[in-house]
Structures are given as C-alpha cells and as structure tokens.
Write a protein that holds these residues in place. Structure first.
Motif, PDB file in Angstrom:
ATOM      1  N   PRO A 105       7.354  32.222  96.825  1.00  0.00           N
ATOM      2  CA  PRO A 105       6.417  31.098  96.887  1.00  0.00           C
ATOM      3  C   PRO A 105       6.274  30.388  95.543  1.00  0.00           C
ATOM      4  O   PRO A 105       6.350  31.005  94.480  1.00  0.00           O
ATOM      5  N   GLY A 106       6.085  29.060  95.598  1.00  0.00           N
ATOM      6  CA  GLY A 106       5.752  28.284  94.417  1.00  0.00           C
ATOM      7  C   GLY A 106       6.894  27.524  93.767  1.00  0.00           C
ATOM      8  O   GLY A 106       6.661  26.784  92.810  1.00  0.00           O
ATOM      9  N   ILE A 107       8.120  27.683  94.250  1.00  0.00           N
ATOM     10  CA  ILE A 107       9.257  27.025  93.600  1.00  0.00           C
ATOM     11  C   ILE A 107       9.097  25.506  93.649  1.00  0.00           C
ATOM     12  O   ILE A 107       9.208  24.829  92.624  1.00  0.00           O
ATOM     13  N   VAL A 108       8.841  24.958  94.825  1.00  0.00           N
ATOM     14  CA  VAL A 108       8.708  23.505  94.968  1.00  0.00           C
ATOM     15  C   VAL A 108       7.539  23.005  94.126  1.00  0.00           C
ATOM     16  O   VAL A 108       7.662  22.004  93.414  1.00  0.00           O
ATOM     17  N   ASN A 109       6.419  23.713  94.166  1.00  0.00           N
ATOM     18  CA  ASN A 109       5.259  23.294  93.391  1.00  0.00           C
ATOM     19  C   ASN A 109       5.546  23.303  91.896  1.00  0.00           C
ATOM     20  O   ASN A 109       5.137  22.382  91.170  1.00  0.00           O
ATOM     21  N   ASN A 110       6.238  24.322  91.403  1.00  0.00           N
ATOM     22  CA  ASN A 110       6.584  24.378  89.981  1.00  0.00           C
ATOM     23  C   ASN A 110       7.476  23.212  89.583  1.00  0.00           C
ATOM     24  O   ASN A 110       7.251  22.563  88.552  1.00  0.00           O
ATOM     25  N   LEU A 111       8.499  22.932  90.388  1.00  0.00           N
ATOM     26  CA  LEU A 111       9.406  21.825  90.076  1.00  0.00           C
ATOM     27  C   LEU A 111       8.669  20.483  90.126  1.00  0.00           C
ATOM     28  O   LEU A 111       8.830  19.640  89.248  1.00  0.00           O
ATOM     29  N   ALA A 112       7.858  20.300  91.167  1.00  0.00           N
ATOM     30  CA  ALA A 112       7.095  19.053  91.301  1.00  0.00           C
ATOM     31  C   ALA A 112       6.151  18.865  90.118  1.00  0.00           C
ATOM     32  O   ALA A 112       6.007  17.761  89.596  1.00  0.00           O
ATOM     33  N   GLY A 113       5.528  19.943  89.665  1.00  0.00           N
ATOM     34  CA  GLY A 113       4.629  19.872  88.515  1.00  0.00           C
ATOM     35  C   GLY A 113       5.359  19.480  87.243  1.00  0.00           C
ATOM     36  O   GLY A 113       4.849  18.669  86.453  1.00  0.00           O
ATOM     37  N   ASP A 124      13.694  11.822  96.478  1.00  0.00           N
ATOM     38  CA  ASP A 124      14.201  12.457  97.688  1.00  0.00           C
ATOM     39  C   ASP A 124      14.287  13.955  97.421  1.00  0.00           C
ATOM     40  O   ASP A 124      14.620  14.359  96.301  1.00  0.00           O
ATOM     41  N   MET A 125      13.993  14.764  98.437  1.00  0.00           N
ATOM     42  CA  MET A 125      14.075  16.209  98.243  1.00  0.00           C
ATOM     43  C   MET A 125      14.413  16.885  99.563  1.00  0.00           C
ATOM     44  O   MET A 125      13.894  16.517 100.610  1.00  0.00           O
ATOM     45  N   ALA A 126      15.298  17.875  99.477  1.00  0.00           N
ATOM     46  CA  ALA A 126      15.637  18.716 100.631  1.00  0.00           C
ATOM     47  C   ALA A 126      15.668  20.155 100.146  1.00  0.00           C
ATOM     48  O   ALA A 126      16.183  20.443  99.061  1.00  0.00           O
ATOM     49  N   THR A 127      15.104  21.041 100.933  1.00  0.00           N
ATOM     50  CA  THR A 127      15.104  22.460 100.587  1.00  0.00           C
ATOM     51  C   THR A 127      15.666  23.252 101.754  1.00  0.00           C
ATOM     52  O   THR A 127      15.632  22.793 102.901  1.00  0.00           O
ATOM     53  N   ALA A 141      17.191  27.082  98.061  1.00  0.00           N
ATOM     54  CA  ALA A 141      17.910  26.000  97.384  1.00  0.00           C
ATOM     55  C   ALA A 141      17.109  24.714  97.495  1.00  0.00           C
ATOM     56  O   ALA A 141      16.524  24.426  98.539  1.00  0.00           O
ATOM     57  N   VAL A 142      17.094  23.950  96.412  1.00  0.00           N
ATOM     58  CA  VAL A 142      16.422  22.657  96.359  1.00  0.00           C
ATOM     59  C   VAL A 142      17.423  21.632  95.837  1.00  0.00           C
ATOM     60  O   VAL A 142      18.099  21.884  94.844  1.00  0.00           O
ATOM     61  N   HIS A 143      17.493  20.500  96.517  1.00  0.00           N
ATOM     62  CA  HIS A 143      18.251  19.367  95.994  1.00  0.00           C
ATOM     63  C   HIS A 143      17.300  18.188  95.989  1.00  0.00           C
ATOM     64  O   HIS A 143      16.651  17.899  96.994  1.00  0.00           O
ATOM     65  N   MET A 144      17.189  17.536  94.855  1.00  0.00           N
ATOM     66  CA  MET A 144      16.335  16.357  94.794  1.00  0.00           C
ATOM     67  C   MET A 144      16.976  15.270  93.947  1.00  0.00           C
ATOM     68  O   MET A 144      17.843  15.542  93.120  1.00  0.00           O
ATOM     69  N   THR A 145      16.531  14.073  94.202  1.00  0.00           N
ATOM     70  CA  THR A 145      16.888  12.925  93.382  1.00  0.00           C
ATOM     71  C   THR A 145      15.607  12.487  92.687  1.00  0.00           C
ATOM     72  O   THR A 145      14.565  12.351  93.331  1.00  0.00           O
ATOM     73  N   VAL A 146      15.697  12.297  91.371  1.00  0.00           N
ATOM     74  CA  VAL A 146      14.543  11.854  90.600  1.00  0.00           C
ATOM     75  C   VAL A 146      14.887  10.551  89.889  1.00  0.00           C
ATOM     76  O   VAL A 146      16.056  10.281  89.613  1.00  0.00           O
ATOM     77  N   LEU A 170      15.147  30.475  87.618  1.00  0.00           N
ATOM     78  CA  LEU A 170      15.760  29.526  88.532  1.00  0.00           C
ATOM     79  C   LEU A 170      17.065  29.039  87.940  1.00  0.00           C
ATOM     80  O   LEU A 170      17.107  28.657  86.775  1.00  0.00           O
ATOM     81  N   ASP A 171      18.139  29.074  88.715  1.00  0.00           N
ATOM     82  CA  ASP A 171      19.396  28.463  88.274  1.00  0.00           C
ATOM     83  C   ASP A 171      19.297  26.978  88.583  1.00  0.00           C
ATOM     84  O   ASP A 171      19.038  26.599  89.725  1.00  0.00           O
ATOM     85  N   ALA A 172      19.503  26.126  87.575  1.00  0.00           N
ATOM     86  CA  ALA A 172      19.271  24.699  87.766  1.00  0.00           C
ATOM     87  C   ALA A 172      20.332  23.842  87.118  1.00  0.00           C
ATOM     88  O   ALA A 172      20.980  24.238  86.152  1.00  0.00           O
ATOM     89  N   VAL A 173      20.483  22.634  87.678  1.00  0.00           N
ATOM     90  CA  VAL A 173      21.369  21.609  87.138  1.00  0.00           C
ATOM     91  C   VAL A 173      20.610  20.283  87.202  1.00  0.00           C
ATOM     92  O   VAL A 173      19.959  19.986  88.208  1.00  0.00           O
ATOM     93  N   LEU A 174      20.686  19.512  86.125  1.00  0.00           N
ATOM     94  CA  LEU A 174      20.125  18.157  86.072  1.00  0.00           C
ATOM     95  C   LEU A 174      21.251  17.262  85.563  1.00  0.00           C
ATOM     96  O   LEU A 174      21.693  17.407  84.429  1.00  0.00           O
ATOM     97  N   GLU A 175      21.744  16.371  86.441  1.00  0.00           N
ATOM     98  CA  GLU A 175      22.883  15.537  86.070  1.00  0.00           C
ATOM     99  C   GLU A 175      22.755  14.154  86.684  1.00  0.00           C
ATOM    100  O   GLU A 175      22.043  13.986  87.680  1.00  0.00           O
TER     101      GLU A 175
END
Length: 179
Positions: A105-113, A124-127, A141-146, A170-175
């Motif tokens: 629990p809390g992954i989406v909330n942490n990323l959104a914060g 856009d976001m899909a989980t 898994a989370v994929h979002m466009t910011v 969390l394993d993450a990529v920002l590109e």
C-alpha cells in the motif's frame, strides 16, 4: 477566426460484458459526434470507460439526452460533463515515469506526493499488479506521463526522483516521452 471545439467527457461504469464498446461508440456516432480520446479497461468484473467526445453543441446535447436510455441498455452508470479545449498556457515537457516494486500500500500516493510537491502535473497513469516470474511474488507496476515545466532542471529532478524511489525500494525510470 478558428472556432473553439466543444467536448463532452463521458464516464461509464458497469458489469463487463461483450458489446459495450460497440453500443457506446455507435450511440456517439449516430448523434454525429466523434471520440477524440478514450481510456477503456476491465477492472475486476467491471468495465470502465472515459471518453472525450467532440461535436457541435446541439449534437452533444443529443448524446446527453440519450444517456438515460443508454444506461438502461448497457446496465451501466454513465456521467457526462461538458468541457472545452485544454489550456496550453504553460510550457511543459512530456516525460514518462515507470516504476516497479513488490506490491504494498501507498506506492501511488507516494509517487503522486513527490510530483505534487514540485507542481508537476500527472497527465496519465496506469497501474497493474502481477505475479513475478519464478517466485510468484506480488508485484506492482506504474506507468505515468507527467508534464514537467520547461524551466525546471531535469537532471536535478531526475536525481531527486531516483533517490526518493531508492529510499522507498522502488525501481524507477524518468525519461523523455518518446513520440
């Protein structure tokens, strides 16, 4: 002078069954409107759709008037809201964010914060959840466009984001978003 387009956002939710997309898109087409953007998926046993429909004000009104019958036919809850073209005032750079981790629990909330604290809009976001190969461990898994403001220092933001995600395991990529 170009005329501003008029839109109707349609949100539909109901028990999944074959033919929903066919009947929904047919009702829109029959009123002389066009689906410009949409997201449709099955969540649990429910079908969920969000559509951006473009048309003249009177054809959009015809769709609005047809909603009670469409709800009955499809056995769905359907909500509509008029909207206009999206404002493009800020100069934003589209970036893709991909995050994978063990599910908790809390992954989406942490990323959104993280992004909200920096005034970065999630466009856009899909989980999804799945079982890891070989071990069966529950994964998330989370994929979002910011939309990152063009005056923001990207390298600094990326480093800050990676450190933040490392701290949460969390394993993450920002590109940059690839067109």
């Amino acid at each position: 002078m170009a005329t501003q387009k008029t839109y109707l956002v349609i949100s539909a939710l109901g028990e999944d069954h074959p033919g929903i997309v066919n009947l929904l898109s047919k009702a829109i087409l029959e009123q002389g409107c066009n689906i410009e953007d949409s997201r449709m998926t099955v969540l649990g046993g429910e079908f969920a759709a969000m559509l951006l429909v473009e048309g003249k004000w009177n054809t959009l009104a015809k769709i609005e008037n047809a909603i009670p019958e469409l709800q009955r036919q499809l056995n769905m809850t359907i909500i509509t809201k008029r909207t206009g073209e999206r404002a493009t005032g800020r100069n934003l750079l589209p970036y893709a964010v991909d995050v994978v981790s063990m599910d908790h629990p809390g992954i989406v909330n942490n990323l959104a914060g993280f992004f909200a604290d920096r005034a970065i809009n999630i466009e856009d976001m899909a989980t999804s959840t799945y079982a890891a190969a070989h071990t069966g461990t529950p994964m998330f898994a989370v994929h979002m466009t910011v939309g990152i403001p063009s005056d923001m220092h990207i390298a600094g933001l990326r480093e800050e984001f990676m450190d933040y995600c490392d701290g949460l395991n969390l394993d993450a990529v920002l590109e940059p978003l690839k067109g």
